[in-house]
Design an enzyme around this catalytic site. Structure first.
Site, PDB file in Angstrom:
ATOM      1  N   HIS A 151       0.856  -1.188   0.000  1.00 25.70           N
ATOM      2  CA  HIS A 151       0.000   0.000   0.000  1.00 25.70           C
ATOM      3  C   HIS A 151       0.888   1.233   0.000  1.00 25.70           C
ATOM      4  CE1 HIS A 151       1.321  -0.398   4.140  1.00 25.70           C
ATOM      5  NE2 HIS A 151       1.230   0.923   4.160  1.00 25.70           N
ATOM      6  N   HIS A 167       5.691   6.368  -0.723  1.00 25.69           N
ATOM      7  CA  HIS A 167       6.413   5.135  -1.038  1.00 25.69           C
ATOM      8  C   HIS A 167       5.563   3.918  -0.714  1.00 25.69           C
ATOM      9  CE1 HIS A 167       7.027   5.643   3.266  1.00 25.69           C
ATOM     10  NE2 HIS A 167       7.121   4.311   3.305  1.00 25.69           N
TER      11      HIS A 167
HETATM   12  O1  3AM Z   1       3.897   2.763   4.230  1.00 25.96           O
HETATM   13  P1  3AM Z   1       4.776   2.201   5.261  1.00 25.96           P
HETATM   14  O2  3AM Z   1       4.877   0.729   5.211  1.00 25.96           O
HETATM   15  O3  3AM Z   1       6.090   2.872   5.348  1.00 25.96           O
HETATM   16  O4  3AM Z   1       5.662   2.052   8.595  1.00 25.96           O
HETATM   17  C1  3AM Z   1       4.287   1.930   8.821  1.00 25.96           C
HETATM   18  C2  3AM Z   1       3.502   1.742   7.556  1.00 25.96           C
HETATM   19  O5  3AM Z   1       4.036   2.606   6.595  1.00 25.96           O
HETATM   20  C3  3AM Z   1       3.732   3.254   9.279  1.00 25.96           C
HETATM   21  O6  3AM Z   1       2.349   3.168   9.018  1.00 25.96           O
HETATM   22  C4  3AM Z   1       2.138   2.292   7.920  1.00 25.96           C
HETATM   23  C5  3AM Z   1       1.125   1.241   8.289  1.00 25.96           C
HETATM   24  O7  3AM Z   1       1.593   0.517   9.380  1.00 25.96           O
HETATM   25  N1  3AM Z   1       4.001   3.503  10.679  1.00 25.96           N
HETATM   26  C6  3AM Z   1       3.979   2.611  11.677  1.00 25.96           C
HETATM   27  N2  3AM Z   1       4.307   3.220  12.844  1.00 25.96           N
HETATM   28  C7  3AM Z   1       4.552   4.509  12.544  1.00 25.96           C
HETATM   29  C8  3AM Z   1       4.915   5.647  13.303  1.00 25.96           C
HETATM   30  N3  3AM Z   1       5.088   5.580  14.620  1.00 25.96           N
HETATM   31  C9  3AM Z   1       4.370   4.698  11.161  1.00 25.96           C
HETATM   32  N4  3AM Z   1       4.522   5.863  10.556  1.00 25.96           N
HETATM   33  C10 3AM Z   1       4.897   6.912  11.333  1.00 25.96           C
HETATM   34  N5  3AM Z   1       5.076   6.819  12.662  1.00 25.96           N
END
Ligand code: 3AM
Length: 179
Positions: free
Chosen positions: A42, A124
């Site tokens: 996603h 991303h």
């Molecule tokens: O799109 P991505 O995979 O980078 O990294 C986590 C994921 O993003 C991000 O939220 C998305 C769904 O889980 N995520 C998890 N914890 C986070 C945080 N504390 C976070 N993004 C920012 N701060």
């Protein structure tokens, strides 16, 4: 009151998820990192963190009022962030509509107490996690394009060693041609 871990994101069409998984398998060494499951691929727009049902409702109401045309996304860039251990796919030029949508959702989230990262938004799709060692990236030249016609709110749960995302709501981004 129930608390859920939530985030707004763009879903990828299932055929594209499969294509990306194949491309990843073809281009990254097995030990490069932990592959994100196809169905979990996603593009995050705004991470909300652990929020109450009330805040979730408020943010969903605001999301439902967003009027913005859809946009086309060109996935033609990849990179590696060693510190969080993320290998990602993205776009060399992010469409304005994507940046506007993320900016609005992030501002609304922040106003409702969901702290937003101070880092600039870098759209991303995470392909690999726990990629903290050096990773050989595929040479440029890959390109996937798809038309984004909606965005969604997801919950994230972790159990039995697996992360599961569940779509809670989805809102349309109408075609800009009005078709
Ligand atoms: O799109 P991505 O995979 O980078 O990294 C986590 C994921 O993003 C991000 O939220 C998305 C769904 O889980 N995520 C998890 N914890 C986070 C945080 N504390 C976070 N993004 C920012 N701060």
């Amino acid at each position: 009151m129930s608390i859920q871990r939530l985030f707004f994101a763009l879903e990828l069409p299932a055929p594209l998820q499969q294509q990306l998984v194949q491309w990843r398998a073809d281009h990254f060494a097995e030990g490069a990192g932990k592959p994100v499951a196809a169905a979990n691929l996603h593009l995050t727009l705004a991470f909300l963190g652990d929020v109450s049902a009330e805040t979730s409702q408020q943010l969903q109401q605001l999301a439902s009022r967003i009027i913005q045309p859809g946009f086309s996304l060109d996935l033609d860039d990849a990179g590696h962030w060693p510190r969080p251990g993320v290998v990602w796919l993205g776009c060399q030029r992010a469409p304005r509509g994507l940046l506007q949508l993320a900016s609005l959702l992030r501002a609304q989230a922040a106003r409702h107490g969901c702290a937003q990262s101070a880092q600039p938004f870098h759209p991303h799709i995470t392909l690999l996690r726990h990629a903290t060692q050096k990773v050989a990236l595929p040479p440029r030249g890959f390109h996937w394009q798809y038309d984004v016609s909606d965005f969604a709110l997801f919950s994230s749960t972790f159990s039995q060693g697996r992360t599961r995302y569940r779509r809670l709501a989805r809102w349309p981004l109408p075609s800009s041609s009005g078709a």
